[in-house]
Each structure stands twice: as C-alpha cells, then as structure tokens.
Design a protein around this motif. Structure first.
Motif, PDB file in Angstrom:
ATOM      1  N   ALA A 174     -87.865  32.806   0.060  1.00 16.45           N
ATOM      2  CA  ALA A 174     -89.478  32.336  -0.174  1.00 16.45           C
ATOM      3  C   ALA A 174     -89.641  30.977   0.933  1.00 16.45           C
ATOM      4  CB  ALA A 174     -89.527  31.893  -1.640  1.00 16.45           C
ATOM      5  N   TYR A 175     -90.830  30.923   1.121  1.00 20.94           N
ATOM      6  CA  TYR A 175     -91.450  29.637   1.991  1.00 20.94           C
ATOM      7  C   TYR A 175     -92.613  29.674   2.100  1.00 20.94           C
ATOM      8  CZ  TYR A 175     -91.114  26.921   6.244  1.00 20.94           C
ATOM      9  OH  TYR A 175     -91.504  25.682   7.009  1.00 20.94           O
ATOM     10  N   SER A 176     -93.196  28.315   2.069  1.00 22.80           N
ATOM     11  CA  SER A 176     -94.532  27.877   2.322  1.00 22.80           C
ATOM     12  C   SER A 176     -94.447  26.960   3.550  1.00 22.80           C
ATOM     13  CB  SER A 176     -94.946  27.135   1.057  1.00 22.80           C
ATOM     14  OG  SER A 176     -94.959  28.261   0.097  1.00 22.80           O
ATOM     15  N   LEU A 177     -95.424  26.837   4.210  1.00 12.97           N
ATOM     16  CA  LEU A 177     -95.533  26.131   5.461  1.00 12.97           C
ATOM     17  C   LEU A 177     -96.098  24.763   4.891  1.00 12.97           C
ATOM     18  CD1 LEU A 177     -95.591  25.890   8.534  1.00 12.97           C
ATOM     19  CD2 LEU A 177     -97.993  26.540   8.544  1.00 12.97           C
ATOM     20  N   LEU A 178     -97.074  24.581   4.201  1.00 10.08           N
ATOM     21  CA  LEU A 178     -97.601  23.260   4.015  1.00 10.08           C
ATOM     22  C   LEU A 178     -97.450  22.926   2.508  1.00 10.08           C
ATOM     23  CD1 LEU A 178    -101.184  24.077   5.680  1.00 10.08           C
ATOM     24  CD2 LEU A 178     -99.120  22.776   6.739  1.00 10.08           C
ATOM     25  N   PHE A 179     -97.495  21.575   2.092  1.00 14.43           N
ATOM     26  CA  PHE A 179     -97.905  21.334   0.783  1.00 14.43           C
ATOM     27  C   PHE A 179     -99.341  21.209   0.475  1.00 14.43           C
ATOM     28  CE2 PHE A 179     -93.820  18.957   1.453  1.00 14.43           C
ATOM     29  CZ  PHE A 179     -93.344  19.473   0.355  1.00 14.43           C
ATOM     30  N   TYR A 180     -99.666  21.832  -0.621  1.00 17.16           N
ATOM     31  CA  TYR A 180    -101.395  21.902  -0.996  1.00 17.16           C
ATOM     32  C   TYR A 180    -101.373  20.763  -2.081  1.00 17.16           C
ATOM     33  CZ  TYR A 180    -105.645  23.988  -2.457  1.00 17.16           C
ATOM     34  OH  TYR A 180    -106.903  24.218  -3.059  1.00 17.16           O
ATOM     35  N   ARG A 181    -102.058  19.720  -1.631  1.00 17.34           N
ATOM     36  CA  ARG A 181    -102.679  18.702  -2.609  1.00 17.34           C
ATOM     37  C   ARG A 181    -104.264  18.810  -2.985  1.00 17.34           C
ATOM     38  NH1 ARG A 181     -98.882  15.499   1.461  1.00 17.34           N
ATOM     39  NH2 ARG A 181     -96.833  16.049   0.501  1.00 17.34           N
ATOM     40  N   LYS A 182    -104.354  18.042  -4.191  1.00 21.11           N
ATOM     41  CA  LYS A 182    -105.648  17.938  -4.687  1.00 21.11           C
ATOM     42  C   LYS A 182    -106.879  17.661  -3.596  1.00 21.11           C
ATOM     43  CE  LYS A 182    -104.185  16.850  -9.516  1.00 21.11           C
ATOM     44  NZ  LYS A 182    -104.369  15.984 -10.562  1.00 21.11           N
TER      45      LYS A 182
ATOM     46  N   LYS B 171     -90.333  48.016  -9.505  1.00 18.05           N
ATOM     47  CA  LYS B 171     -90.187  49.483 -10.246  1.00 18.05           C
ATOM     48  C   LYS B 171     -89.778  50.536  -9.291  1.00 18.05           C
ATOM     49  CE  LYS B 171     -93.953  48.629 -13.596  1.00 18.05           C
ATOM     50  NZ  LYS B 171     -95.119  48.946 -14.012  1.00 18.05           N
ATOM     51  N   THR B 172     -89.902  50.110  -8.090  1.00 11.68           N
ATOM     52  CA  THR B 172     -89.282  50.991  -6.959  1.00 11.68           C
ATOM     53  C   THR B 172     -87.779  50.709  -6.763  1.00 11.68           C
ATOM     54  OG1 THR B 172     -91.291  50.894  -5.603  1.00 11.68           O
ATOM     55  CG2 THR B 172     -89.189  51.528  -4.543  1.00 11.68           C
ATOM     56  N   GLU B 173     -86.879  51.903  -6.618  1.00  8.38           N
ATOM     57  CA  GLU B 173     -85.543  51.836  -6.561  1.00  8.38           C
ATOM     58  C   GLU B 173     -85.088  50.849  -5.426  1.00  8.38           C
ATOM     59  OE1 GLU B 173     -81.835  54.751  -6.353  1.00  8.38           O
ATOM     60  OE2 GLU B 173     -83.790  55.706  -6.640  1.00  8.38           O
ATOM     61  N   ASN B 174     -83.939  50.176  -5.700  1.00 13.21           N
ATOM     62  CA  ASN B 174     -83.408  49.402  -4.520  1.00 13.21           C
ATOM     63  C   ASN B 174     -84.362  48.301  -3.726  1.00 13.21           C
ATOM     64  OD1 ASN B 174     -81.010  48.318  -3.437  1.00 13.21           O
ATOM     65  ND2 ASN B 174     -80.899  49.807  -1.875  1.00 13.21           N
ATOM     66  N   ILE B 175     -85.343  47.857  -4.176  1.00 11.83           N
ATOM     67  CA  ILE B 175     -86.371  47.126  -3.219  1.00 11.83           C
ATOM     68  C   ILE B 175     -85.886  45.520  -3.315  1.00 11.83           C
ATOM     69  CG2 ILE B 175     -88.158  46.743  -5.302  1.00 11.83           C
ATOM     70  CD1 ILE B 175     -90.175  47.333  -3.355  1.00 11.83           C
ATOM     71  N   LYS B 176     -86.072  45.052  -2.223  1.00 10.13           N
ATOM     72  CA  LYS B 176     -85.994  43.469  -2.064  1.00 10.13           C
ATOM     73  C   LYS B 176     -87.063  42.962  -1.747  1.00 10.13           C
ATOM     74  CE  LYS B 176     -82.579  43.811   0.852  1.00 10.13           C
ATOM     75  NZ  LYS B 176     -81.607  43.403   1.994  1.00 10.13           N
ATOM     76  N   ILE B 177     -87.572  41.668  -2.252  1.00 14.90           N
ATOM     77  CA  ILE B 177     -88.702  40.998  -2.425  1.00 14.90           C
ATOM     78  C   ILE B 177     -88.460  39.560  -1.815  1.00 14.90           C
ATOM     79  CG2 ILE B 177     -90.696  40.155  -3.506  1.00 14.90           C
ATOM     80  CD1 ILE B 177     -90.625  42.996  -3.830  1.00 14.90           C
ATOM     81  N   SER B 178     -89.217  39.207  -0.878  1.00 15.76           N
ATOM     82  CA  SER B 178     -89.452  37.903  -0.443  1.00 15.76           C
ATOM     83  C   SER B 178     -90.708  37.214  -0.413  1.00 15.76           C
ATOM     84  CB  SER B 178     -88.864  37.590   1.111  1.00 15.76           C
ATOM     85  OG  SER B 178     -87.405  37.799   0.897  1.00 15.76           O
ATOM     86  N   PHE B 179     -90.989  35.962  -0.469  1.00 15.59           N
ATOM     87  CA  PHE B 179     -92.591  35.693  -0.393  1.00 15.59           C
ATOM     88  C   PHE B 179     -92.862  34.819   0.666  1.00 15.59           C
ATOM     89  CE2 PHE B 179     -91.835  35.631  -5.195  1.00 15.59           C
ATOM     90  CZ  PHE B 179     -92.372  36.987  -5.343  1.00 15.59           C
ATOM     91  N   LEU B 180     -94.077  34.753   1.165  1.00 12.70           N
ATOM     92  CA  LEU B 180     -94.468  33.854   2.276  1.00 12.70           C
ATOM     93  C   LEU B 180     -95.790  33.326   1.962  1.00 12.70           C
ATOM     94  CD1 LEU B 180     -93.870  32.474   5.108  1.00 12.70           C
ATOM     95  CD2 LEU B 180     -94.864  34.463   6.139  1.00 12.70           C
TER      96      LEU B 180
END
Length: 231
Positions: free
Chosen positions: A64-72, A213-222
């Motif tokens: 998992a990765y985010s480029l920026l900090f998101y602030r108020k 719910k899919t067989e043998n799936i891998k997940i990452s976030f960006l």
C-alpha cells in the motif's frame, strides 16, 4: 507553431493549480515553488507503512502506498478538491505520471496484473460526469504497462462522500457495497486498486473484500493522498 502556442498562452495563460501563478514552459499543473511544498509521505517500505497498517487485522494486503499527506488545509486538499469536484482531470494525469515514473523505477509494483479504480455509483458518476481516479489509474498503468479496467468492479450502493462525514461516521459506515462482474477473470492475479484519498480505509476494504471472493487473488492499494486521523 510555437508562435501560435505563445499567442494562445498570452490570452489563456496556464496557471498553477494552487497559487494561480503563471506557469513557465517546463511546469505542469504546479509551479516549482508549490511542487516543493507538497507534503510527500516518503514511505520507503511499501509493505510496512502507515497506509498498510490501516488494514492490519482487517484484510490481507500485499502493498500500500500514498504519495501525499492529505490535511484539512493546504495544497494537497486544494488539488484533490479541484480533481474531484471541479473537473480538473489533468491533476489526476499529473500525479499518475509522477507515481507511474516512480514505481517503474523502483519496480515495487512490477508484478501487478491489472489496475482497478474505486468505482463511483452510476448516479454519482452521471452527476459528476467522470470518475476522478480514472485518469490517474490509467496513467499509472501506461507507465507500468499494466491493463487498466474500470468495468470489472461496480458500486451498488450510494453513500455520502467521506469528506462530508464526521470522523465517527467514517469508521462506522459499512453501507458501501461493490460487485465484481466476473469471479474468474482475476483468478491468480495481483490487482492494484487506486483511489484519490484514503482516510479510514473503509471504501478500499469493501472493494478488496469483494475482489477477494476470487480464488487466489492478491490486492495492493495506491492513492494520491493519505489522511492521518488524530483520534
């Protein structure tokens, strides 16, 4: 041709999306000063960082990765608001190019098979006219030479945008639901889910649970931005 370009810019100058200063020839979206002011997360470990830790004990996430900090307040919020509500999809392309080049160089996501954006509810997409993360995800995919598909996953429930919810509501809102059109297409695949901002991770978690719910799936976030919640 350059004369026509210069003439066009004279009457319709390109302005910095943050400070409205006129951009010079090699600047895109942001002037050099505002670009240096971006609150970069600089997370070096893609498996163990503040974004990845959000999902500990909730769902299995590869990276998992985010480029920026998101602030108020500040530049990152202004850019995301421009992208999300004012139709400036060039901002998504700008960050897609940034992250695409970075990830291509460090090879952290070189085993991804498909990129999927967090979908909008059809009603909201009709109202807005676009999904704010489509251009972002598509651009990342072009750099990494990875298929971008925004038709596989659909949102089947409509909820308030998280920016309008209280902090408590963000944690307790479990009404967002998604549907995967085909549970065999992504079998044995590594999927990268992209979004604009991650706050509690509830939306990304809901997407991932449907995909898993899919067989043998891998997940990452960006994502472009990451919100640090002070609870």
């Amino acid at each position: 041709m350059k004369i026509l370009t210069d003439l066009f810019q004279l009457f319709y100058p390109r302005l910095c999306a943050n400070c409205d200063t006129q951009l010079i020839e090699n600047e895109l979206i942001l002037c050099t000063f505002c670009r240096h002011d971006l609150p970069l997360t600089n997370f070096n470990n893609y498996r163990e960082n503040k974004v990845a830790k959000i999902f500990y004990g909730r769902i299995a996430v590869e990276k998992a990765y985010s480029l920026l900090f998101y602030r108020k307040e500040g530049i990152s919020k202004k850019l995301i608001q421009e992208l999300k509500y004012k139709g400036n999809e060039d901002i998504g392309i700008f960050f897609g190019n940034w992250l695409g080049e970075m990830l291509k160089e460090n090879k952290e996501f070189n085993d991804i098979d498909c990129i999927i954006p967090v979908p909008l509810h059809p009603k909201k997409k009709r109202q807005r006219g676009y999904n704010q993360v489509s251009k972002f995800g598509e651009t990342v995919g072009k750099h990494l030479q990875i298929t971008f598909n925004e038709r596989l996953l659909t949102r089947i429930s409509s909820s308030k945008t998280q920016t309008l919810q209280s902090r408590f509501e963000r944690f307790t809102n479990n009404d967002t639901k998604f549907s995967l059109m085909d549970y065999t297409t992504l079998k044995n695949k590594h999927i990268l889910i992209v979004d604009d901002v991650i706050t509690t991770g509830a939306t990304l978690e809901a997407c991932a649970k449907e995909l898993q719910k899919t067989e043998n799936i891998k997940i990452s976030f960006l994502t472009i931005g990451y919100t640090e919640l002070n609870l």
